[in-house]
Write a protein that holds these residues in place. Sequence first.
Motif, short mmCIF file in Angstrom:
data_model
loop_
_atom_site.label_atom_id
_atom_site.label_comp_id
_atom_site.label_asym_id
_atom_site.label_seq_id
_atom_site.Cartn_x
_atom_site.Cartn_y
_atom_site.Cartn_z
N ARG A 373 0.83 -1.22 0.00
CA ARG A 373 0.00 0.00 0.00
C ARG A 373 0.85 1.26 0.00
O ARG A 373 0.57 2.21 -0.72
CB ARG A 373 -0.92 0.03 1.23
N GLU A 374 1.90 1.25 0.82
CA GLU A 374 2.68 2.46 1.03
C GLU A 374 3.91 2.54 0.12
O GLU A 374 4.58 3.57 0.08
CB GLU A 374 3.12 2.54 2.49
N GLY A 375 4.20 1.49 -0.61
CA GLY A 375 5.32 1.49 -1.55
C GLY A 375 6.67 1.65 -0.89
O GLY A 375 7.56 2.33 -1.41
N ARG A 376 6.85 0.97 0.27
CA ARG A 376 8.13 1.09 0.98
C ARG A 376 8.43 -0.16 1.79
O ARG A 376 7.57 -1.01 2.00
CB ARG A 376 8.12 2.31 1.90
N ARG A 377 9.67 -0.23 2.24
CA ARG A 377 10.14 -1.33 3.07
C ARG A 377 9.59 -1.17 4.49
O ARG A 377 9.59 -0.06 5.05
CB ARG A 377 11.67 -1.30 3.08
#
Length: 385
Positions: A373-377
Motif C-alpha cells: 500500500r505504502e510502496g516502501r520497506r
Amino acid sequence: MAERITVGIALNGVTGRMGYRQHLVRSLLAIREQGGVERADGSVIWPELTLVGRSAEKLAEIAGRHGLDKYTTSLDEALGDDTIDVYFDALTTQHRLAAVNSAIKAGKHVYTEKPIATNLDDALNLARAARDAGVKNGAVADKLYLPGLRKLKRLVDSGFFGRVLSVRGEFGYWVFEGDWQEAQRPSWNYRAEDGGGMVLDMFPHWSYLLEGTFDSPIKSVSAHVTTHIPERFDEQGQAYAATADDAAYALFELQDGTVVQMNSSWATRVDRDELVEFHVDGTEGSAIAGLRKARAQHRVHTPKPVWNPDIDQPIPFRQQWHEVPDNEVFDNGFKIQWEEFLRHVVDDEPWHHDFLAAARGVQLAEAGYRSAREGRRIELEDLDL
C-alpha cells in the motif's frame, strides 16, 4: 499391548480438503493404524477422535468410512465434553478466531491450521489467552517437514553453505478461473471478505519456513501485491469479482543479513521441477530444494563461466549439481508434527510452533500488505506477550 494414554481430540473442519486428507486420514488415522505415538517409557499416546462440522450427513459418512463413532454438529457440545483434551481447527480463516477462543475458554489445548487470525492484534490476543488459560497451543508448520526442506536444513546445519548470502524462492502454479475448466482451489480463497489472499495464505508459511531453516527471523519486507485475474467462477459456475490478491512479489531481509526474494503466484505456469523451489547461495556452496528433492553444488564443483553471447553455452550447468540423498525414511509432515504436538501435550516435550510463532507469520502478512500500500520497506518489530 503397550499401555495407552488416551487423548481426546475434536477435529473441526474435517469435511474440507486439508482437514480430511492431511489431518484426519494421513495423520491421526495413520497414527492409530501404527498403534499410537510411542513414548519414552514404551507406552503410547492414543488419539480418540470426535468429528465436528456443519453437515451431520457428511460427518456420518466420513465416520462410517473410517470406523469412527463420535461426531457432532455442535462445537459447544464438543467443547463441553470432558473426554476431549485437544481442539483442532481446520475451518476457513474468518471462522477460526471465534472457535479457537471458545476452545481456550473451555480449557482445551489447541492446535490449528494457519493463519491463526487475519490480523496481528487478534493473533496476539489468542496467544495471550492461551498463555493465561495455561493450555498448550500450536499452529501447523508443515513445510518444515517436507523431505526437500529437511534436506536443505541438513545442509544448513552441516555448515555446507559457509555464510548464507541469499535465497530465491518460486512458489505457485496456474489456478484455473473456473469457467471452462474447474478451479483447483475453492472460490473463497479469492475473496478478501472471506479471508482469502495469497499474502495471508502464504506469508505465514514463509515466516516459519525461513526462520526454522536458517535460524534467523525476518527483519523486514518489501512487497508488491496484486490481483492478476480480476474475475473468477465459483463452484456453481457463477462469475464473481476476485477481491483478494492472487500474487505477491516480496523481498525479505533476515536478521542475519540474508536476502530472500520470494515470488508467490496463482497465475503462473510452472517451468521447474517442483511447485515450490528455493535456490540458496552461500560462500562455500549452493543448493536448490523443492518439496521432495534437493540438489547441491560445492565451491570445488562450481564451473567458471565467461560471458559470451556469440556462441551456444558450452557448460552443462544443470548436470553439475549433485542430488542430496534421502539417508532416512521421510514420513508425512503433517503426521510428524501431530506426533510432536501430542508428545508436547502429554509429556511437555519441546515445542517450537506455538501461537506466538504463528503470530509472527500474521505480522509478516500484515506488513506485506502495508508495504504494498505504502510502496516502501517495512521493518518488523519483535513480538512478545
